[in-house]
Design a protein around this motif. Structure first.
Motif, PDB file in Angstrom:
ATOM      1  N   MET A   1     -18.407  46.643  44.836  1.00  0.00           N
ATOM      2  CA  MET A   1     -19.014  45.311  44.758  1.00  0.00           C
ATOM      3  C   MET A   1     -20.384  45.288  45.445  1.00  0.00           C
ATOM      4  O   MET A   1     -21.344  44.697  44.926  1.00  0.00           O
TER       5      MET A   1
ATOM      6  N   ILE B   1     -14.457  41.011  38.984  1.00  0.00           N
ATOM      7  CA  ILE B   1     -13.602  41.730  39.923  1.00  0.00           C
ATOM      8  C   ILE B   1     -12.144  41.350  39.688  1.00  0.00           C
ATOM      9  O   ILE B   1     -11.813  40.175  39.498  1.00  0.00           O
TER      10      ILE B   1
ATOM     11  N   THR C   1     -12.200  38.836  49.498  1.00  0.00           N
ATOM     12  CA  THR C   1     -12.803  37.503  49.481  1.00  0.00           C
ATOM     13  C   THR C   1     -14.242  37.541  49.980  1.00  0.00           C
ATOM     14  O   THR C   1     -15.145  36.931  49.381  1.00  0.00           O
TER      15      THR C   1
ATOM     16  N   THR D   1     -16.807  39.108  47.521  1.00  0.00           N
ATOM     17  CA  THR D   1     -16.931  38.231  46.356  1.00  0.00           C
ATOM     18  C   THR D   1     -17.826  37.046  46.696  1.00  0.00           C
ATOM     19  O   THR D   1     -18.718  36.664  45.915  1.00  0.00           O
TER      20      THR D   1
ATOM     21  N   VAL E   1     -19.999  35.369  39.422  1.00  0.00           N
ATOM     22  CA  VAL E   1     -18.868  36.239  39.742  1.00  0.00           C
ATOM     23  C   VAL E   1     -17.611  35.701  39.059  1.00  0.00           C
ATOM     24  O   VAL E   1     -17.229  34.544  39.266  1.00  0.00           O
TER      25      VAL E   1
ATOM     26  N   VAL F   1     -13.645  36.218  38.671  1.00  0.00           N
ATOM     27  CA  VAL F   1     -12.457  36.809  39.278  1.00  0.00           C
ATOM     28  C   VAL F   1     -11.364  36.855  38.215  1.00  0.00           C
ATOM     29  O   VAL F   1     -10.993  35.822  37.648  1.00  0.00           O
TER      30      VAL F   1
ATOM     31  N   TYR G   1     -16.794  31.578  43.947  1.00  0.00           N
ATOM     32  CA  TYR G   1     -16.910  32.421  42.760  1.00  0.00           C
ATOM     33  C   TYR G   1     -17.226  31.488  41.592  1.00  0.00           C
ATOM     34  O   TYR G   1     -17.120  30.260  41.705  1.00  0.00           O
TER      35      TYR G   1
END
Length: 320
Positions: free
Chosen positions: A85, A98, A107, A110, A120, A122, A132
């Motif tokens: 990441m 991710i 966490t 992210t 981002v 998830v 996110y």
């Protein structure tokens, strides 16, 4: 003379529009050629569901020539996913995806990517908080709920269910395992006639660990009626342990994931009594990222539906 003047005037009037048309065509061509780099931190590439996950995601990315998808294998390690990441953040990817090994441990990174202005997404397993862009995944509570209702029905129905029950846990550090447990026990927990055997053991979603766990449980409690494992490989590992003990025909096994080359096949073969589809979220992730980058608004959370696979319909889910 008047005719020439009209021609010159027409030419002068036409010139700006011709230039505008050329500018619009140029802008359209540049927009169509806009390239996006997407980075995906996948927890592991060894589990069959993850293999299908990557396959579906690559297939969707291949439909969009302007998308360059980079998949990093986390090797089933939180530290490796954190490093991957960080690398994607440094590269200033246009979007990052991710699928975390564990919620808490991923966490922070992210949130770092999100605060750096990178969209981002998830996928599958959540992280803590809401830093996110979007979460996409199956509804694990619903999957557990459907499995629990099926088990209660098979053991005699609501209020009458009786039998010895074993639950095989995926991973204590993943929300998916807790959600599948909670969903299942909405029904199972209300049935005093269902006796829960065994201890909670983290089998880490692995077939071999589930085999070892079930082998231990069967030594102490050979009278088991139903097993619910949090994924199909663990359900199949439990079945193999029972088979080695000569008890596989006395026990029913239920899993989750329902892959066409895995869970669906095991149901069709009779090793598993049922499984529930856990759809892979990668393809939808690609589509959602392109929507966002194209200027569209997207939802914060997308939950993908499940389906039950039983002996009666397994054939239609098996890969041809």
């Amino acid at each position: 003379m008047n005719r020439n003047r009209r021609l010159i005037t027409s030419a002068l009037l036409a010139t700006p529009f011709a230039g505008l048309a050329l500018d619009l065509n140029k802008a359209w061509a540049q927009g169509a050629a806009k390239k996006y780099r997407f980075g995906f931190s996948q927890v592991t590439t060894l589990e069959p569901w993850r293999v299908q996950f990557n396959k579906d995601m690559k297939a969707e990315a291949a439909k969009h020539p302007n998308v360059d998808l980079v998949i990093a294998d986390g090797g089933d390690r939180t530290d490796k996913q954190n490093a991957d990441m960080e690398n994607f953040i440094t590269q200033k990817m246009d979007a990052i995806f991710i699928s975390p090994k564990e919620s808490a441990g991923l966490t922070g990174v992210t949130e770092k990517a999100f605060k750096a202005g990178i969209p981002v997404f998830v996928l599958d397993r959540p992280v803590n908080g809401d830093a996110y862009t979007q979460f996409i995944g199956g509804d694990n509570v619903v999957i557990g709920r459907e499995a629990g209702k099926f088990i209660v029905k098979e053991l005699g129905g609501t209020g009458n269910a009786k039998g010895n029950f074993v639950e095989v846990w995926g991973g204590f550090g993943t929300q998916a395992s807790h959600d599948r447990h909670d969903g299942a026990f909405e029904s199972i927990g209300k049935e005093p006639g269902i006796k829960v055997l065994g201890q909670r053991v983290d089998c880490d979603w692995k077939q071999d660990k589930a085999y070892d766990y079930m082998k231990t449980v069967l030594r102490v409690n050979p009278q088991i009626d139903f097993v619910f494992a949090h994924n199909d490989p663990m359900a199949y590992g439990s079945y193999l342990a029972a088979k080695d003990a000569g008890l596989e025909k006395k026990i029913k096994f239920v899993g989750a994931d329902g892959l066409p080359n895995e869970g669906a096949v095991w149901v069709q073969q009779g090793a598993l009594t049922a499984t529930f589809v856990y759809p892979t979220p990668g393809a939808e992730g690609i589509r959602q990222a392109l929507k966002l980058l194209g200027g569209e608004k997207i939802e914060k959370k997308i939950l993908l539906p499940t389906q039950g696979i039983f002996a009666s319909n397994a054939k239609q889910f098996v890969a041809s």
